[in-house]
Design an enzyme around this catalytic site. Structure first.
Site, short mmCIF file in Angstrom:
data_model
loop_
_atom_site.label_atom_id
_atom_site.label_comp_id
_atom_site.label_asym_id
_atom_site.label_seq_id
_atom_site.Cartn_x
_atom_site.Cartn_y
_atom_site.Cartn_z
N ALA A 66 19.32 -6.30 5.09
CA ALA A 66 18.55 -5.92 6.10
C ALA A 66 18.44 -6.80 7.27
O ALA A 66 18.85 -8.20 6.90
CB ALA A 66 17.38 -5.61 5.26
N GLY A 111 20.77 -5.16 1.81
CA GLY A 111 20.91 -3.75 1.89
C GLY A 111 22.33 -2.98 2.39
O GLY A 111 22.37 -1.84 2.10
N GLU A 114 23.21 -2.39 -1.11
CA GLU A 114 22.60 -1.12 -1.59
C GLU A 114 23.03 0.18 -0.74
O GLU A 114 23.05 1.06 -1.51
CB GLU A 114 21.33 -1.68 -1.28
CG GLU A 114 20.66 -2.71 -2.24
CD GLU A 114 19.06 -3.07 -1.87
OE1 GLU A 114 19.05 -3.49 -0.82
OE2 GLU A 114 18.18 -2.91 -2.69
N GLU A 134 19.24 -11.62 -2.12
CA GLU A 134 17.65 -11.53 -1.87
C GLU A 134 17.04 -12.69 -2.44
O GLU A 134 16.17 -13.38 -1.72
CB GLU A 134 17.17 -10.30 -2.23
CG GLU A 134 17.42 -9.06 -1.17
CD GLU A 134 18.89 -8.31 -1.41
OE1 GLU A 134 19.52 -9.09 -2.36
OE2 GLU A 134 18.80 -7.31 -0.94
N1 COA Z 1 19.78 -10.26 9.24
C1 COA Z 1 19.57 -10.75 10.63
N2 COA Z 1 21.05 -11.21 11.26
C2 COA Z 1 21.92 -11.49 10.44
C3 COA Z 1 22.16 -11.17 9.03
C4 COA Z 1 21.14 -10.57 8.48
N3 COA Z 1 21.04 -9.91 7.47
N4 COA Z 1 23.50 -11.47 8.51
C5 COA Z 1 23.92 -12.08 9.62
N5 COA Z 1 23.01 -12.05 10.78
C6 COA Z 1 23.44 -12.70 12.11
C7 COA Z 1 23.42 -14.21 12.00
O1 COA Z 1 21.94 -14.70 12.09
C8 COA Z 1 24.20 -14.68 13.35
O2 COA Z 1 23.54 -14.29 14.57
P1 COA Z 1 23.45 -15.25 15.79
O3 COA Z 1 24.99 -15.47 16.12
O4 COA Z 1 22.64 -14.65 16.78
O5 COA Z 1 23.06 -16.72 14.95
C9 COA Z 1 25.39 -13.54 13.18
O6 COA Z 1 24.59 -12.32 12.47
C10 COA Z 1 26.46 -14.08 12.71
O7 COA Z 1 26.30 -14.36 11.39
P2 COA Z 1 26.63 -15.97 10.79
O8 COA Z 1 25.80 -16.20 9.80
O9 COA Z 1 26.78 -16.92 12.16
O10 COA Z 1 28.09 -15.60 10.29
P3 COA Z 1 28.78 -16.61 8.97
O11 COA Z 1 30.32 -16.12 9.09
O12 COA Z 1 28.57 -17.87 9.16
O13 COA Z 1 28.15 -16.00 7.71
C11 COA Z 1 27.24 -14.65 6.21
C12 COA Z 1 28.35 -14.67 7.27
C13 COA Z 1 27.33 -12.68 5.89
C14 COA Z 1 27.57 -15.20 5.09
C15 COA Z 1 25.71 -14.94 6.74
O14 COA Z 1 25.61 -14.25 7.84
C16 COA Z 1 24.68 -14.40 5.61
O15 COA Z 1 24.41 -15.12 4.70
N6 COA Z 1 24.00 -13.39 6.08
C17 COA Z 1 22.76 -12.87 5.38
C18 COA Z 1 23.03 -12.25 3.92
C19 COA Z 1 21.73 -11.95 3.48
O16 COA Z 1 21.10 -12.83 2.81
N7 COA Z 1 21.65 -10.59 3.24
C20 COA Z 1 20.51 -10.05 2.69
C21 COA Z 1 19.65 -9.75 3.51
S1 COA Z 1 18.06 -9.20 2.75
#
Ligand code: COA
Length: 258
Positions: A66, A111, A114, A134
Protein backbone atom coordinates in the site's frame (compact mmCIF):
# COMPACT_ATOMS: atom_id res chain seq x y z
CA UNK A 1 -13.70 4.82 -15.81
CA UNK A 2 -10.50 6.27 -17.26
CA UNK A 3 -7.65 4.27 -15.82
CA UNK A 4 -4.60 6.25 -14.73
CA UNK A 5 -2.68 3.53 -12.90
CA UNK A 6 -3.79 0.37 -14.71
CA UNK A 7 -3.20 -0.94 -18.19
CA UNK A 8 -5.88 -3.29 -19.47
CA UNK A 9 -5.35 -5.60 -22.40
CA UNK A 10 -8.03 -7.94 -23.60
CA UNK A 11 -7.16 -10.81 -25.88
CA UNK A 12 -10.06 -13.10 -26.76
CA UNK A 13 -11.30 -14.40 -23.37
CA UNK A 14 -8.35 -13.22 -21.31
CA UNK A 15 -8.01 -9.87 -19.56
CA UNK A 16 -4.50 -8.85 -18.47
CA UNK A 17 -4.46 -6.12 -15.82
CA UNK A 18 -1.09 -4.43 -15.34
CA UNK A 19 -0.57 -2.13 -12.37
CA UNK A 20 1.24 0.83 -13.83
CA UNK A 21 2.99 3.04 -11.23
CA UNK A 22 6.48 1.85 -11.93
CA UNK A 23 8.26 4.86 -10.39
CA UNK A 24 6.63 3.99 -7.02
CA UNK A 25 7.14 0.25 -7.52
CA UNK A 26 3.43 -0.04 -8.35
CA UNK A 27 2.46 0.82 -4.75
CA UNK A 28 -1.29 0.75 -4.23
CA UNK A 29 -2.55 4.27 -3.61
CA UNK A 30 -6.29 4.83 -3.21
CA UNK A 31 -6.75 5.69 -6.90
CA UNK A 32 -5.10 2.41 -7.97
CA UNK A 33 -7.27 0.41 -5.58
CA UNK A 34 -10.38 2.13 -6.88
CA UNK A 35 -9.33 1.26 -10.43
CA UNK A 36 -8.67 -2.38 -9.48
CA UNK A 37 -12.16 -2.54 -7.96
CA UNK A 38 -13.69 -1.12 -11.12
CA UNK A 39 -11.68 -3.38 -13.44
CA UNK A 40 -12.74 -6.50 -11.55
CA UNK A 41 -16.37 -5.39 -11.47
CA UNK A 42 -16.29 -4.91 -15.25
CA UNK A 43 -14.52 -8.23 -15.77
CA UNK A 44 -17.12 -9.91 -13.59
CA UNK A 45 -19.95 -8.43 -15.69
CA UNK A 46 -18.33 -8.99 -19.10
CA UNK A 47 -19.31 -12.46 -20.30
CA UNK A 48 -16.61 -12.46 -22.95
CA UNK A 49 -13.91 -12.36 -20.22
CA UNK A 50 -13.26 -15.82 -18.80
CA UNK A 51 -9.92 -15.41 -17.05
CA UNK A 52 -7.79 -12.62 -15.60
CA UNK A 53 -4.06 -12.23 -15.12
CA UNK A 54 -2.82 -9.46 -12.86
CA UNK A 55 0.78 -8.29 -12.96
CA UNK A 56 2.97 -5.23 -12.31
CA UNK A 57 4.67 -2.93 -14.79
CA UNK A 58 8.42 -3.24 -15.16
CA UNK A 59 10.97 -5.79 -14.07
CA UNK A 60 11.33 -4.79 -10.43
CA UNK A 61 7.97 -4.89 -8.71
CA UNK A 62 4.61 -6.58 -8.80
CA UNK A 63 3.35 -4.23 -6.06
CA UNK A 64 5.60 -2.94 -3.23
CA UNK A 65 2.67 -2.48 -0.86
CA UNK A 66 0.00 0.00 0.00
CA UNK A 67 1.24 3.53 -0.61
CA UNK A 68 3.05 4.50 2.59
CA UNK A 69 2.76 8.23 1.83
CA UNK A 70 -1.03 7.81 2.04
CA UNK A 71 -1.01 5.41 4.99
CA UNK A 72 0.93 7.86 7.13
CA UNK A 73 -2.04 10.27 7.21
CA UNK A 74 -4.55 7.69 8.45
CA UNK A 75 -6.28 8.05 11.81
CA UNK A 76 -7.98 5.34 13.84
CA UNK A 77 -11.38 5.89 12.22
CA UNK A 78 -10.41 6.06 8.58
CA UNK A 79 -7.83 3.29 9.12
CA UNK A 80 -10.66 0.84 9.80
CA UNK A 81 -12.38 2.00 6.61
CA UNK A 82 -9.06 1.72 4.73
CA UNK A 83 -8.65 -1.87 5.89
CA UNK A 84 -12.27 -2.89 5.33
CA UNK A 85 -12.41 -1.38 1.84
CA UNK A 86 -9.18 -3.12 0.84
CA UNK A 87 -10.44 -6.39 2.31
CA UNK A 88 -13.65 -6.03 0.32
CA UNK A 89 -11.85 -5.40 -2.98
CA UNK A 90 -9.50 -8.33 -2.42
CA UNK A 91 -12.43 -10.51 -1.45
CA UNK A 92 -14.09 -9.64 -4.75
CA UNK A 93 -10.95 -10.99 -6.43
CA UNK A 94 -10.92 -14.17 -4.37
CA UNK A 95 -14.61 -14.80 -5.06
CA UNK A 96 -14.45 -13.86 -8.74
CA UNK A 97 -16.10 -16.75 -10.61
CA UNK A 98 -13.41 -16.56 -13.31
CA UNK A 99 -9.88 -17.74 -12.56
CA UNK A 100 -7.53 -14.95 -11.47
CA UNK A 101 -3.80 -15.57 -11.75
CA UNK A 102 -1.15 -13.34 -10.19
CA UNK A 103 1.93 -13.12 -12.39
CA UNK A 104 4.35 -11.84 -9.77
CA UNK A 105 7.19 -10.12 -11.59
CA UNK A 106 9.19 -8.66 -8.67
CA UNK A 107 8.54 -7.32 -5.16
CA UNK A 108 5.18 -8.44 -3.75
CA UNK A 109 5.23 -6.77 -0.36
CA UNK A 110 2.52 -5.79 2.08
CA UNK A 111 -0.64 -5.01 0.11
CA UNK A 112 1.10 -6.43 -2.99
CA UNK A 113 1.63 -9.77 -1.30
CA UNK A 114 -1.96 -9.60 -0.05
CA UNK A 115 -3.17 -8.91 -3.59
CA UNK A 116 -1.29 -11.98 -4.83
CA UNK A 117 -2.71 -14.02 -1.93
CA UNK A 118 -6.25 -13.06 -2.95
CA UNK A 119 -5.72 -14.43 -6.47
CA UNK A 120 -6.53 -18.07 -7.16
CA UNK A 121 -3.06 -19.02 -8.40
CA UNK A 122 0.36 -17.36 -8.08
CA UNK A 123 3.18 -17.70 -10.61
CA UNK A 124 6.43 -15.90 -9.79
CA UNK A 125 9.45 -14.81 -11.78
CA UNK A 126 12.71 -15.99 -10.28
CA UNK A 127 13.59 -12.46 -9.08
CA UNK A 128 10.28 -12.05 -7.19
CA UNK A 129 10.32 -11.39 -3.46
CA UNK A 130 7.41 -11.85 -1.09
CA UNK A 131 6.83 -10.39 2.34
CA UNK A 132 4.44 -8.79 4.79
CA UNK A 133 6.73 -6.13 6.31
CA UNK A 134 3.98 -4.12 8.04
CA UNK A 135 5.36 -4.65 11.56
CA UNK A 136 8.45 -2.74 10.39
CA UNK A 137 6.10 0.24 9.95
CA UNK A 138 4.31 -0.20 13.28
CA UNK A 139 1.17 -1.69 11.71
CA UNK A 140 -0.11 -5.10 10.66
CA UNK A 141 -1.28 -6.43 7.29
CA UNK A 142 -4.74 -4.95 6.76
CA UNK A 143 -5.93 -6.34 3.44
CA UNK A 144 -6.50 -9.94 4.51
CA UNK A 145 -2.85 -11.05 4.79
CA UNK A 146 -3.21 -12.27 8.37
CA UNK A 147 -5.99 -14.58 7.17
CA UNK A 148 -4.91 -15.79 3.73
CA UNK A 149 -1.22 -16.36 4.44
CA UNK A 150 -1.87 -19.00 7.15
CA UNK A 151 -4.51 -20.59 4.91
CA UNK A 152 -1.89 -21.07 2.21
CA UNK A 153 1.32 -21.82 4.08
CA UNK A 154 0.16 -22.90 7.55
CA UNK A 155 0.15 -21.07 10.85
CA UNK A 156 3.77 -21.58 11.89
CA UNK A 157 5.37 -20.20 8.73
CA UNK A 158 2.76 -17.42 8.55
CA UNK A 159 3.63 -16.44 12.12
CA UNK A 160 7.31 -16.27 11.24
CA UNK A 161 6.78 -14.23 8.07
CA UNK A 162 4.33 -11.75 9.62
CA UNK A 163 6.17 -11.32 12.96
CA UNK A 164 9.63 -10.88 11.43
CA UNK A 165 8.44 -8.98 8.36
CA UNK A 166 11.12 -10.93 6.46
CA UNK A 167 11.18 -11.00 2.69
CA UNK A 168 11.49 -14.40 1.03
CA UNK A 169 12.61 -15.42 -2.43
CA UNK A 170 10.31 -16.84 -5.08
CA UNK A 171 12.02 -20.22 -4.60
CA UNK A 172 11.27 -20.17 -0.86
CA UNK A 173 7.70 -19.11 -1.72
CA UNK A 174 7.48 -22.19 -3.92
CA UNK A 175 8.80 -24.44 -1.15
CA UNK A 176 6.17 -23.26 1.34
CA UNK A 177 3.23 -23.36 -1.08
CA UNK A 178 2.83 -19.62 -1.48
CA UNK A 179 3.73 -19.84 -5.16
CA UNK A 180 2.63 -22.51 -7.64
CA UNK A 181 5.46 -22.10 -10.16
CA UNK A 182 8.71 -20.13 -10.45
CA UNK A 183 10.01 -19.27 -13.91
CA UNK A 184 12.60 -16.93 -15.46
CA UNK A 185 11.15 -13.45 -15.74
CA UNK A 186 10.97 -13.51 -19.54
CA UNK A 187 8.77 -16.64 -19.35
CA UNK A 188 6.39 -15.34 -16.69
CA UNK A 189 3.50 -14.21 -18.89
CA UNK A 190 3.87 -17.21 -21.18
CA UNK A 191 3.60 -19.53 -18.16
CA UNK A 192 0.57 -17.66 -16.79
CA UNK A 193 -1.13 -17.67 -20.18
CA UNK A 194 -0.38 -21.38 -20.60
CA UNK A 195 -2.18 -22.08 -17.36
CA UNK A 196 -5.10 -19.88 -18.39
CA UNK A 197 -5.38 -21.72 -21.72
CA UNK A 198 -5.54 -25.05 -19.91
CA UNK A 199 -8.34 -23.78 -17.65
CA UNK A 200 -10.20 -22.17 -20.56
CA UNK A 201 -10.54 -25.58 -22.20
CA UNK A 202 -12.54 -26.79 -19.20
CA UNK A 203 -16.24 -26.25 -18.57
CA UNK A 204 -16.66 -22.60 -17.45
CA UNK A 205 -19.51 -23.27 -15.02
CA UNK A 206 -17.65 -26.16 -13.45
CA UNK A 207 -14.58 -23.93 -13.02
CA UNK A 208 -16.71 -21.24 -11.31
CA UNK A 209 -18.34 -23.78 -9.01
CA UNK A 210 -14.95 -25.21 -8.09
CA UNK A 211 -13.66 -21.74 -7.15
CA UNK A 212 -16.78 -21.22 -5.06
CA UNK A 213 -16.41 -24.54 -3.25
CA UNK A 214 -12.73 -24.03 -2.49
CA UNK A 215 -13.54 -20.58 -1.06
CA UNK A 216 -16.38 -22.07 0.95
CA UNK A 217 -13.91 -24.19 2.90
CA UNK A 218 -12.72 -20.94 4.54
CA UNK A 219 -16.04 -19.11 4.63
CA UNK A 220 -16.70 -19.03 8.39
CA UNK A 221 -13.76 -16.80 8.96
CA UNK A 222 -14.35 -13.90 11.34
CA UNK A 223 -10.66 -13.05 11.37
CA UNK A 224 -11.02 -10.28 8.78
CA UNK A 225 -12.94 -8.15 11.30
CA UNK A 226 -10.26 -8.82 13.92
CA UNK A 227 -7.66 -7.75 11.36
CA UNK A 228 -9.46 -4.47 10.53
CA UNK A 229 -9.84 -3.72 14.28
CA UNK A 230 -6.17 -4.43 14.98
CA UNK A 231 -5.08 -2.42 11.93
CA UNK A 232 -7.00 0.65 13.10
CA UNK A 233 -5.67 0.26 16.69
CA UNK A 234 -2.11 0.15 15.40
CA UNK A 235 -2.62 3.48 13.63
CA UNK A 236 -2.94 5.40 16.91
CA UNK A 237 0.44 4.25 18.23
CA UNK A 238 3.64 6.31 18.31
CA UNK A 239 5.36 3.32 16.72
CA UNK A 240 3.23 3.72 13.59
CA UNK A 241 4.23 7.39 13.27
CA UNK A 242 7.87 6.40 13.77
CA UNK A 243 7.70 3.46 11.34
CA UNK A 244 6.13 5.34 8.45
CA UNK A 245 8.24 8.48 9.01
CA UNK A 246 11.41 6.37 9.06
CA UNK A 247 10.51 4.73 5.73
CA UNK A 248 9.76 8.06 4.04
CA UNK A 249 12.90 9.66 5.53
CA UNK A 250 14.92 6.61 4.39
CA UNK A 251 16.23 5.76 7.88
CA UNK A 252 15.84 2.89 10.37
CA UNK A 253 12.85 3.05 12.71
CA UNK A 254 13.37 3.10 16.49
CA UNK A 255 10.29 1.64 18.18
CA UNK A 256 9.28 2.35 21.79
CA UNK A 257 6.34 -0.05 22.13
CA UNK A 258 3.94 2.85 22.60
N1 COA B 1 4.63 3.16 -0.74
C1 COA B 1 5.01 4.32 -1.28
N2 COA B 1 6.13 4.47 -2.00
C2 COA B 1 6.87 3.37 -2.19
C3 COA B 1 6.53 2.12 -1.65
C4 COA B 1 5.35 2.04 -0.90
N3 COA B 1 4.92 0.90 -0.37
N4 COA B 1 7.50 1.22 -1.99
C5 COA B 1 8.39 1.90 -2.73
N5 COA B 1 8.02 3.19 -2.85
C6 COA B 1 8.70 4.26 -3.58
C7 COA B 1 9.93 4.74 -2.80
O1 COA B 1 9.54 5.70 -1.81
C8 COA B 1 10.73 5.35 -3.94
O2 COA B 1 10.16 6.60 -4.27
P1 COA B 1 11.15 7.88 -4.56
O3 COA B 1 11.97 7.44 -5.73
O4 COA B 1 10.17 8.96 -4.88
O5 COA B 1 11.95 8.07 -3.31
C9 COA B 1 10.43 4.42 -5.12
O6 COA B 1 9.23 3.76 -4.79
C10 COA B 1 11.51 3.36 -5.32
O7 COA B 1 11.69 2.66 -4.09
P2 COA B 1 13.09 2.51 -3.34
O8 COA B 1 12.80 2.26 -1.88
O9 COA B 1 13.98 3.66 -3.68
O10 COA B 1 13.65 1.18 -4.03
P3 COA B 1 14.70 0.15 -3.42
O11 COA B 1 15.09 -0.73 -4.54
O12 COA B 1 15.77 0.85 -2.65
O13 COA B 1 13.86 -0.71 -2.35
C11 COA B 1 11.91 -1.93 -1.56
C12 COA B 1 12.79 -1.52 -2.78
C13 COA B 1 10.69 -2.64 -2.12
C14 COA B 1 12.72 -2.87 -0.65
C15 COA B 1 11.51 -0.66 -0.77
O14 COA B 1 10.94 0.27 -1.70
C16 COA B 1 10.51 -0.90 0.31
O15 COA B 1 10.85 -1.40 1.38
N6 COA B 1 9.23 -0.52 0.07
C17 COA B 1 8.19 -0.57 1.07
C18 COA B 1 7.73 -1.98 1.31
C19 COA B 1 6.68 -1.99 2.38
O16 COA B 1 6.94 -1.73 3.54
N7 COA B 1 5.45 -2.32 1.99
C20 COA B 1 4.35 -2.44 2.89
C21 COA B 1 3.59 -1.19 2.94
S1 COA B 1 2.20 -1.35 4.02
Amino acid sequence: MDYKNLLLEKNENLLVITINRESKLNALNSKTLEEIKDAFQNAYDDESIRAIIITGKGEKAFVAGADISEIKDLNELNARKFSEEGQEIFQSIETCPKPVIAAVNGFALGGGCELALACHIRIASDNAKFGLPEVSLGIIPGYGGTQRLPQLVGKGIANELILTGDMISAQRGYEIGLVNHVVPQEQLMEKAKGLVNKILKKAPLAVSHAIDCINASFSHNTGYQTEANAFSSAIKTDDFVEGTSAFLEKRKAIFQGK
